[in-house]
Design a protein around this motif. Structure first.
Motif, short mmCIF file in Angstrom:
data_model
loop_
_atom_site.label_atom_id
_atom_site.label_comp_id
_atom_site.label_asym_id
_atom_site.label_seq_id
_atom_site.Cartn_x
_atom_site.Cartn_y
_atom_site.Cartn_z
N ASN A 744 0.82 -1.21 0.00
CA ASN A 744 0.00 0.00 0.00
C ASN A 744 0.85 1.27 0.00
OD1 ASN A 744 -2.55 -1.33 0.12
ND2 ASN A 744 -2.15 -1.80 2.29
N VAL A 745 2.09 1.14 0.50
CA VAL A 745 2.99 2.29 0.57
C VAL A 745 3.97 2.23 -0.61
CG1 VAL A 745 4.73 3.44 2.00
CG2 VAL A 745 2.80 2.27 3.07
N ASP A 746 4.25 3.39 -1.19
CA ASP A 746 5.17 3.48 -2.33
C ASP A 746 6.49 2.78 -2.01
OD1 ASP A 746 6.76 4.15 -4.45
OD2 ASP A 746 6.72 6.31 -4.10
N PRO A 747 6.80 1.68 -2.70
CA PRO A 747 8.03 0.93 -2.39
C PRO A 747 9.30 1.65 -2.81
CG PRO A 747 6.98 -0.01 -4.32
CD PRO A 747 6.04 1.04 -3.80
N MET A 748 9.19 2.61 -3.74
CA MET A 748 10.39 3.28 -4.23
C MET A 748 11.14 4.00 -3.12
SD MET A 748 10.67 2.56 -7.38
CE MET A 748 9.90 2.30 -8.99
N ALA A 749 10.42 4.49 -2.12
CA ALA A 749 11.06 5.20 -1.01
C ALA A 749 12.06 4.32 -0.28
CB ALA A 749 10.00 5.71 -0.04
N THR A 750 11.80 3.01 -0.25
CA THR A 750 12.72 2.07 0.38
C THR A 750 13.78 1.60 -0.59
OG1 THR A 750 11.00 1.30 1.89
CG2 THR A 750 12.88 -0.16 1.55
N PHE A 751 13.35 1.20 -1.79
CA PHE A 751 14.28 0.59 -2.74
C PHE A 751 15.37 1.55 -3.20
CE2 PHE A 751 10.41 -2.07 -4.16
CZ PHE A 751 10.55 -2.89 -3.05
N GLU A 752 15.03 2.85 -3.31
CA GLU A 752 16.01 3.80 -3.86
C GLU A 752 17.19 4.01 -2.93
OE1 GLU A 752 13.75 7.28 -4.54
OE2 GLU A 752 13.76 7.95 -2.45
N ASN A 753 17.09 3.53 -1.69
CA ASN A 753 18.19 3.68 -0.73
C ASN A 753 19.06 2.44 -0.64
OD1 ASN A 753 17.53 6.36 0.19
ND2 ASN A 753 15.75 5.46 1.21
N LEU A 754 18.75 1.40 -1.42
CA LEU A 754 19.60 0.21 -1.43
C LEU A 754 20.84 0.52 -2.25
CD1 LEU A 754 16.84 -2.50 -1.97
CD2 LEU A 754 18.00 -1.90 0.16
N PRO A 755 22.02 0.53 -1.64
CA PRO A 755 23.22 1.09 -2.30
C PRO A 755 23.73 0.29 -3.49
CG PRO A 755 23.80 0.03 -0.22
CD PRO A 755 22.31 0.05 -0.28
N ASN A 756 23.44 -1.02 -3.54
CA ASN A 756 23.99 -1.85 -4.61
C ASN A 756 22.94 -2.41 -5.56
OD1 ASN A 756 26.92 -1.94 -3.93
ND2 ASN A 756 26.13 -2.76 -2.01
N LEU A 757 21.71 -1.91 -5.47
CA LEU A 757 20.63 -2.44 -6.32
C LEU A 757 20.86 -2.05 -7.78
CD1 LEU A 757 17.98 -4.03 -6.13
CD2 LEU A 757 16.78 -1.83 -6.08
N LYS A 758 20.93 -3.08 -8.64
CA LYS A 758 21.14 -2.86 -10.08
C LYS A 758 19.93 -3.24 -10.92
CE LYS A 758 26.13 -3.71 -9.78
NZ LYS A 758 27.25 -4.58 -10.22
N ILE A 759 19.15 -4.19 -10.44
CA ILE A 759 18.00 -4.69 -11.19
C ILE A 759 16.78 -4.63 -10.28
CG2 ILE A 759 17.09 -6.56 -12.62
CD1 ILE A 759 19.85 -5.58 -13.51
N LEU A 760 15.70 -4.00 -10.75
CA LEU A 760 14.45 -3.95 -9.98
C LEU A 760 13.30 -4.32 -10.90
CD1 LEU A 760 12.78 -3.27 -7.47
CD2 LEU A 760 12.78 -0.86 -8.22
N ARG A 761 12.50 -5.32 -10.48
CA ARG A 761 11.35 -5.77 -11.25
C ARG A 761 10.12 -5.76 -10.35
NH1 ARG A 761 12.21 -11.23 -12.54
NH2 ARG A 761 11.00 -11.14 -14.47
N LEU A 762 9.20 -4.86 -10.63
CA LEU A 762 7.95 -4.76 -9.88
C LEU A 762 6.86 -5.37 -10.75
CD1 LEU A 762 8.29 -1.08 -8.58
CD2 LEU A 762 9.09 -3.19 -7.51
N LEU A 763 6.45 -6.60 -10.41
CA LEU A 763 5.55 -7.35 -11.26
C LEU A 763 4.14 -7.38 -10.69
CD1 LEU A 763 7.97 -10.27 -12.21
CD2 LEU A 763 7.77 -8.00 -13.23
N HIS A 764 3.33 -8.22 -11.23
CA HIS A 764 1.89 -8.30 -11.02
C HIS A 764 1.44 -7.95 -9.59
CE1 HIS A 764 -2.16 -9.66 -11.76
NE2 HIS A 764 -2.09 -10.57 -10.82
N LYS A 765 0.74 -6.82 -9.44
CA LYS A 765 0.13 -6.41 -8.17
C LYS A 765 1.13 -6.28 -7.03
CE LYS A 765 -4.45 -8.07 -9.41
NZ LYS A 765 -5.60 -8.92 -9.07
N THR A 766 2.34 -5.87 -7.37
CA THR A 766 3.33 -5.58 -6.32
C THR A 766 2.88 -4.39 -5.48
OG1 THR A 766 5.20 -6.48 -7.53
CG2 THR A 766 5.69 -4.80 -5.91
N PHE A 767 2.34 -3.37 -6.16
CA PHE A 767 1.99 -2.11 -5.49
C PHE A 767 0.53 -1.80 -5.80
CE2 PHE A 767 2.26 2.71 -5.89
CZ PHE A 767 2.04 2.94 -4.54
N SER A 768 -0.25 -1.48 -4.74
CA SER A 768 -1.68 -1.21 -4.91
C SER A 768 -2.01 0.27 -4.96
CB SER A 768 -2.47 -1.86 -3.76
OG SER A 768 -2.26 -3.26 -3.75
#
Length: 869
Positions: A744-768
């Motif tokens: 229910n909460v925007d996941p980008m606020a958390t993911f954008e702070n992961l220092p080594n994240l190179k690949i992000l896939r938000l698939l079917h109904k990840t975010f409402s």
């Protein structure tokens, strides 16, 4: 190929003497003496291997030496495993085994003495024949070791080295973009090794072609055309991989009708690579509409008649051999692109030597490419001149097979069995690199090294470098590159496969069921150690399979795609007690209890099988490194805790347990996929310190805390799939895939702070929710982003300075999303943008002339698929 085998066996026996000395009590002296004898024999085998063709008796001696080395390892390892098993059984079991062990110890001692005596006799025979001793180089090829040091962290993968194709590509692209009725088939024809597939790939991936067609499909047809398989693969590519199961359930008539509908509604490009006969085309053509379609077909063939028959009005492009200028340019391009070539040769001398050598290649690009890969591995002018002398000495019959032989013979000792193992896969098969490397590990081709904690290299890393070396030498081609930059799939050219398989069978390295009757012929002397039973085998061949004739198998691959598997009776594993690799993809029966007898087994795959349960005897497989259970619903016993060497565990997509699975003691585990948190016993001390890849599957109503416990217990994760909640992450996380999490909460606020994240896939109904925001400075290393089926997403904002390194963006079926963020126009690294299953209005804003085209005009590859609503 006795020398590489003896070398591998010596390494493994040495490891046993160091690591398992407690379990070799009473026989260690005999083992050490046998080890010494094998080392003395090894010094003769380089010359003996090279001269096998001189006489049948010499070939027989080499074969006997190879078999004796295997027998030595089998005897010693089996004894150590049995002693280890009795040690773990407690006092009562230990007492009961004392008498048995005494008998076994005597037998092992007698066997090792007997093997040592036979090796000594063979050693004398080799010397009497005139076989010369050579100095044994420790650690394999110096060239390989040096290049491994240069490639510790990264490796760049280049596209196929090509020259002279620019005009060819232009002509083919012009034809397939024409809208005239009737011009629907283009063909590339020519002999094997001319570059037909390479040219087709260049057309297929051309940026204008990708923009013009709504969807594309590539399928390899091959000499034994499997009509159903070809149709299925085309439709899966044109629609969606998510529909694979549904497509496979269709009847032939339904499949044909659906294929025709798709090609008439959309502009589709279908590549039929390597179609051999008119009969093959006739069996496939009903799936391709002739009228009222903007779809096109591009086929490659060695037979010009196939192209003329398929479409007399079509475009036929006949590839020609390279002239001297193009040949020399290709050779230079290959050498300059390959790492590790120390520049101790002047440019002028290189050109002179190269020009003389390519003259014997007949303008065949494949031969020039393999020669270039070989020369790139050479360090000095003397090395180059030695190659030239070989070429000259075989100039009367120097062709592609001689080039292959030259390149194979130049391989370091430890890479020869790795290369020959490629022959166990079908011609044209896209080989999954992880699976290949793990089979190499199970066979013992990769030495035991550190397990990768705190940055140390793993056996998997070493296997990756082995594969890279084969790529560097142009003996293996890269298929797909993974999201983290590693080789995902690989393949070998048809002609190279023919050479590999012929060499492997002549060396008695393996047998393939589709090309032999599985009866021993004069060509096969010695014990059969590897067998592949595959779906291209004839009914007659399958009926004649008598597996009990092969008790010495180390690898058994059984891959069937249709009903001819009924000719193979249920496997009886008591016949295969020496197996290290067992691959049962698509197997239709349950595993019998006697699977537990395979105490040497290190790799087991039952992927895509129809098994419903696993026997508890699976827990006896203490040596397992890889266990792949990815199939449908299955009952799983709590036996994994006994598999102390397990490194990669793939659970079924849905599974049931009678008691919670205990995994905490699997200290070497690197991969854990499809795990359901509620099925795992997660004590306070639960810790998977070496886990790199985690796939968590949680049912919607299941408490999130269980999943969080697993994630927080894995400090070294670099790939994470299907996380149900977002709270705790490893800072090492590099790849993250979410599906069905309904956040229910925007996941980008958390993911954008992961220092080594190179690949992000938000698939079917990840975010409402309906809004996502990427903040300034967020996602510092993100390279690839997929947003798929977020049904309620209306607005996506990207602040300037966010995702600075984004190279690839894919937006799929987000039907409420209005447009892409303005800030994407400032991301200069963005090279690929794919828009799939989005509204036509969304597409119209982004195409040239659209209101939002300014945001994407800098992107070289802009592709739209299925944007029709």
């Amino acid at each position: 190929m006795a020398e590489p085998i003896v070398s591998d066996v010596l390494t493994r026996i040495g490891d046993l003497l160091i690591q398992e000395s407690n379990f070799l009590y009473g026989v260690s002296d005999q083992v050490e003496l046998l080890q010494t004898e094998l080392k003395l024999m090894q010094s003769l085998l380089k010359d003996a291997d090279a001269r096998q063709d001189e006489s049948d008796i010499l070939r027989q001696w080499v074969t006997e030496t190879r078999d004796l080395a295997y027998d030595a390892e089998d005897t010693i390892v089996t004894y150590a495993l049995k002693v280890a098993s009795s040690e773990e059984g407690g006092v009562l079991k230990r007492c009961a085994c004392i008498l048995y062990e005494g008998i076994t110890m005597h037998k092992v001692g007698s066997k090792t003495v007997n093997i040592k005596a036979k090796i000594s006799i063979l050693k004398t025979s080799f010397r009497d024949y005139g076989i010369r001793e050579s100095i044994i180089q420790g650690g394999g090829s110096g060239s390989l070791n040096e290049r491994q040091r240069q490639q510790r962290e990264t490796y760049s993968y280049l596209e196929d080295d090509v020259v002279g194709f620019d005009n060819d590509v232009k002509k083919l692209v012009e034809f397939i973009l024409k809208e005239e009725e009737g011009n629907r088939i283009a063909s590339i024809c020519g002999m094997g090794g001319l570059g037909k597939t390479t040219l087709a790939k260049m057309v297929y991936s051309h940026h204008i072609v990708k923009q013009h067609f709504d969807c594309r499909a590539w399928v390899y047809v091959s000499q034994q055309c499997q009509r159903r398989h070809v149709w299925e693969e085309i439709l899966i590519s044109l629609q969606s991989k998510d529909q694979r199961d549904e497509i496979k359930k269709m009847s032939d008539a339904e499949l044909v009708e659906k294929l025709r509908q798709v090609q008439q509604k959309q502009k589709c490009l279908v590549i039929l690579d390597d179609i051999w006969t008119i009969e093959a085309w006739n069996s496939l053509c009903e799936a391709f509409p002739k009228k009222n379609t903007g779809s096109k077909i591009l086929l490659t063939s060695r037979n010009k008649d196939v192209s003329l028959h398929a479409d007399p009005r079509g475009f036929l492009y006949e590839l020609q051999h390279l002239n001297d200028k193009w040949s020399l340019e290709l050779l230079d391009k290959i050498i300059s692109h390959r790492k590790g070539c120390i520049q101790t040769i002047s440019k002028t001398r290189m050109e002179k030597l190269g020009k003389e050598m390519i003259g014997y290649c007949g303008g065949l690009p494949l031969a020039i490419t393999i020669l270039g890969g070989l020369l790139a591995a050479k360090q000095t002018q003397e090395d180059w001149e030695n190659v030239l002398r070989y070429v000259k000495s075989h100039k009367e019959n120097f062709g592609v097979n001689k080039v292959f032989a030259l390149s194979y013979n130049d391989l370091p000792c430890n890479l020869k069995p790795c290369f020959l193992y490629l022959g166990i896969f079908l011609k044209g098969f896209e080989i999954r690199s992880k699976e290949l490397i793990r089979m190499w590990m199970a066979e013992g081709f990769i030495p035991q090294i550190q397990h990768g904690e705190d940055g140390e290299d793993t056996m998997e890393d070493e296997g990756e470098r082995y594969l890279q070396e084969l790529v560097q030498r142009c003996m293996v081609h890269v298929g797909k590159i993974g999201s983290l930059g590693r080789i995902k799939t690989c393949r070998i050219h048809d002609l190279m496969h023919d050479f590999c398989l012929a060499k492997a069978q002549r060396e008695n390295f393996l047998l393939m069921s589709n090309i032999c009757s599985l009866g021993l012929s004069e060509e096969h002397i010695g014990k059969i150690r590897r067998l592949a039973i595959n779906w291209k085998s004839s009914d007659e061949c399958l009926r004649g399979i008598k597996l009990k004739k092969y008790p010495y198998l180390r690898s058994l691959l059984y891959s069937m795609l249709h009903l001819n598997h009924v000719y193979v009776k249920e496997l009886c594993f008591k016949n295969f007690k020496l197996l290290r690799v067992l691959n049962l993809e698509n197997y239709t029966r349950n595993l019998p209890e006697d699977i537990g007898l395979l105490i040497h087994l290190k790799f087991l795959s039952i992927k895509n099988s129809t098994m419903t349960s696993l026997p508890s005897s699976l827990g006896n497989l203490r040596c397992l490194q890889t266990l792949d259970l990815r199939s449908h619903a299955m009952s799983v016993p709590n036996v994994f805790k006994k598999m102390e060497q397990l490194r990669h565990l793939y659970l079924p997509s849905k599974y049931k347990v009678s008691e919670k699975l205990e995994l905490a003691d699997l200290c070497y585990l690197q991969t854990l996929e499809n795990v359901q948190p509620k099925t795992i016993q997660t004590a306070t001390s639960f810790r998977l310190n070496r886990l790199r890849v985690l796939g968590v599957w949680r049912y919607y109503k299941e408490p999130a805390q269980d999943a969080i416990q697993i994630v927080s217990s894995c400090p070294h994760i670099h790939k994470l799939n299907k996380l149900p909640e977002v709270h705790q992450f490893s800072p090492n996380l590099a790849k993250l895939t979410l599906r069905n999490t309904r956040l229910n909460v925007d996941p980008m606020a958390t993911f954008e702070n992961l220092p080594n994240l190179k690949i992000l896939r938000l698939l079917h109904k990840t975010f409402s929710g309906d809004t996502m925001v990427c903040s300034k400075g967020g996602f510092p290393l993100l390279q690839s982003l997929v947003i798929c089926r977020l049904d309620k997403l209306k607005e996506w904002r990207v602040e300037k300075g966010a995702v600075p390194g984004l190279c690839r963006l894919e937006i799929v079926a987000c039907m409420c999303l209005n447009t892409i963020p303005d800030a994407l126009g400032f991301i200069k690294n963005l090279r690929e943008l794919e828009i799939i299953w989005m509204p036509k209005s969304f597409k119209d804003r982004l195409i040239k002339g659209g209101t939002d085209f300014y945001k994407v005009q800098h992107v070289p590859s802009l592709v739209f698929q299925w944007c029709i609503l």
